[in-house]
Design a protein around this motif. Structure first.
Motif, PDB file in Angstrom:
ATOM      1  N   ARG A  97      35.376 -15.614   5.146  1.00 17.90           N
ATOM      2  CA  ARG A  97      34.021 -15.104   4.904  1.00 17.90           C
ATOM      3  C   ARG A  97      33.737 -14.927   3.423  1.00 17.90           C
ATOM      4  O   ARG A  97      32.577 -14.945   2.996  1.00 17.90           O
ATOM      5  CB  ARG A  97      33.824 -13.767   5.625  1.00 17.90           C
ATOM      6  CG  ARG A  97      33.317 -13.919   7.052  1.00 17.90           C
ATOM      7  CD  ARG A  97      32.677 -12.616   7.525  1.00 17.90           C
ATOM      8  NE  ARG A  97      33.631 -11.534   7.548  1.00 17.90           N
ATOM      9  CZ  ARG A  97      34.243 -11.104   8.658  1.00 17.90           C
ATOM     10  NH1 ARG A  97      33.998 -11.679   9.819  1.00 17.90           N
ATOM     11  NH2 ARG A  97      35.096 -10.110   8.603  1.00 17.90           N
ATOM     12  N   ARG A 105      31.359 -26.601   4.608  1.00 22.39           N
ATOM     13  CA  ARG A 105      30.802 -27.328   5.749  1.00 22.39           C
ATOM     14  C   ARG A 105      30.310 -28.716   5.332  1.00 22.39           C
ATOM     15  O   ARG A 105      30.528 -29.710   6.030  1.00 22.39           O
ATOM     16  CB  ARG A 105      29.658 -26.527   6.372  1.00 22.39           C
ATOM     17  CG  ARG A 105      29.252 -27.012   7.763  1.00 22.39           C
ATOM     18  CD  ARG A 105      27.989 -26.341   8.238  1.00 22.39           C
ATOM     19  NE  ARG A 105      27.979 -24.904   8.030  1.00 22.39           N
ATOM     20  CZ  ARG A 105      28.595 -24.037   8.805  1.00 22.39           C
ATOM     21  NH1 ARG A 105      29.272 -24.463   9.860  1.00 22.39           N
ATOM     22  NH2 ARG A 105      28.536 -22.744   8.557  1.00 22.39           N
ATOM     23  N   THR A 251      35.528 -19.113  14.485  1.00 15.14           N
ATOM     24  CA  THR A 251      34.078 -19.301  14.419  1.00 15.14           C
ATOM     25  C   THR A 251      33.296 -18.102  14.938  1.00 15.14           C
ATOM     26  O   THR A 251      32.300 -17.700  14.315  1.00 15.14           O
ATOM     27  CB  THR A 251      33.674 -20.581  15.172  1.00 15.14           C
ATOM     28  OG1 THR A 251      34.282 -21.712  14.528  1.00 15.14           O
ATOM     29  CG2 THR A 251      32.162 -20.775  15.155  1.00 15.14           C
ATOM     30  N   GLU A 255      30.939 -16.999  12.039  1.00 19.25           N
ATOM     31  CA  GLU A 255      29.580 -17.484  12.221  1.00 19.25           C
ATOM     32  C   GLU A 255      28.822 -16.790  13.349  1.00 19.25           C
ATOM     33  O   GLU A 255      27.615 -16.979  13.487  1.00 19.25           O
ATOM     34  CB  GLU A 255      29.597 -18.994  12.503  1.00 19.25           C
ATOM     35  CG  GLU A 255      30.144 -19.824  11.369  1.00 19.25           C
ATOM     36  CD  GLU A 255      30.003 -21.320  11.645  1.00 19.25           C
ATOM     37  OE1 GLU A 255      29.361 -21.676  12.648  1.00 19.25           O
ATOM     38  OE2 GLU A 255      30.534 -22.105  10.857  1.00 19.25           O
TER      39      GLU A 255
END
Length: 403
Positions: A97, A105, A251, A255
């Motif tokens: 993070r 990405r 994830t 996210e």
């Protein structure tokens, strides 16, 4: 308790260095038959779980096994293994993070691993001192590590024993290892560790038909998804096609569960049952569920997939390989790291479909379920994996020093 060391010999073969009693007894009748094997992993469940079957194999053969890891991976102790925390307080999700995720990405979309190598080089720097201290105190005869744990060769070089790398990704192991070596060259000097005499031997878990070249020895992938109390409904055959859905363990933390909600919205009207394995996230976080879906905070995929007709997932190496071993067609929605490369391998071999999550619609699922070619190819790859030498074979071969 003292134990003999391992020494390199010509051709990469190693043998135990004789102790004083063996020098007095050339026939070596006092030589120990067991080894100490140190397994090293970074702090990610997806990184450490593929190592578990090989640790079990060494342990079942009578060898001493210790797993050095930290953070989320300490859950490996639930596999009945002795685990040492080499970086107390470190959490992989928090570390990820703190990085520019969008930059990573975009690099991943280009199939460029440089961001991830840099990220894991930073992780390895955080773990190096603790791993080195553990290695020097425990004095293993062999170091086994996952592909992102560059601390493996470092510790092996420091205690002068061989290293074995276990690779579960479709990223070539050799270039990955060389990139880590370049990034961490200063760390060897800082910690006063000589360069490794030879690169680690690689145990490649990816199926031979899905890679251009096998590096090292191919080994059968045996899934390990953690322990759990079996859900009663999993014992009953589904009344309609069952589809597993997962986005792994990292994830959801980094996210959130937005992609899970997107998937469930897309499939809500389909005549199939969707089972969401949340990787430790709370079921309440995906409520309300559509009528054709159910969710569990944790379901071992190797327990779930035999009852499934397909799986939708994020492209993590362990998830991809578990689906391949189960012979289940895959819809891969990659989002980061090596997952685009893994998705390419799935699509290229014809065992699944690779798609951008932004293009996901309900029309994709009937294709996944109805394509007999996908099922046939998936079954073929599962048979290929099943025919490879297993962890017990590899543990025996390594213990016999057959390099």
């Amino acid at each position: 308790m003292t134990h003999s060391r391992l020494q390199w010999r010509h051709g990469g073969v190693f043998r135990r260095a004789p102790d004083e009693r063996q020098l007095a007894n050339p026939r070596g009748s006092t030589r120990k038959s067991s080894m100490r094997v140190l397994f090293l992993s970074t702090a990610g469940i997806g990184q450490v779980f593929p190592l578990v079957p090989l640790t079990w194999a060494f342990r079942a053969a009578g060898h001493d096994v210790l797993v050095g890891t930290c953070g989320e991976s300490l859950v490996t102790a639930q596999a009945g293994l002795l685990v040492a925390d080499i970086a107390p307080g470190f959490r992989m999700a928090e570390f990820v993070r703190s990085t520019p995720i969008e930059v990573g990405r975009e690099a991943a979309r280009r199939r460029d691993m440089s961001f991830d190598i840099g990220l894991f080089a930073g992780v390895n720097r955080r773990l190096a001192e603790g791993a080195l201290k553990l290695g020097r105190a425990w004095r293993p005869d062999l170091v086994v590590h996952e592909e992102m744990a560059a601390i493996g060769p470092l510790v092996a070089a420091a205690v002068d024993v061989p290293a074995v790398q276990v690779s579960v990704t479709f990223v070539p192991a050799g270039p990955l290892r060389r990139d880590f070596t370049r990034q961490l060259a200063d760390l060897y000097a800082e910690l006063d560790v000589p360069p490794a005499r030879t690169p680690p031997l690689t145990l490649t878990l990816t199926p031979p038909s899905m890679v251009e070249q096998i590096e090292g020895w191919p080994m059968r992938f045996v899934p390990y998804g953690g322990g759990a109390v079996q859900l009663p409904w999993l014992r009953e055959p589904p009344s309609r096609p069952r589809v597993a859905v997962t986005i792994g363990t990292v994830t959801p933390i980094v996210e959130g569960l937005g992609i899970i909600r997107q998937i469930l919205t897309a499939v809500a009207d389909l005549d199939a049952e969707f089972v969401v394995a949340l990787g430790g996230a709370a079921v309440e976080d995906v409520q309300p569920l559509p009528d054709n879906a159910r969710a569990a905070s944790w379901i071992p995929l190797d327990e779930l997939l035999p009852s499934c007709a397909a799986i939708i997932h994020h492209g993590g190496g362990g998830t991809t390989m578990t689906a391949l071993a189960a012979g289940v067609p895959q819809l891969v929605l990659p989002n980061f790291a090596d997952r685009f490369i893994n998705a390419d391998a799935v699509s290229r071999r014809g065992v699944g479909i690779a798609a951008d999550r932004r293009d996901l619609t309900a029309d994709t699922i009937p294709q996944l379920l109805g394509d007999s070619g996908l099922r046939s190819s998936a079954a073929s790859v599962a048979a290929e994996i099943g025919a490879l030498p297993g962890p017990a074979d590899m543990a025996l071969r390594l213990a016999r020093h057959e390099w």
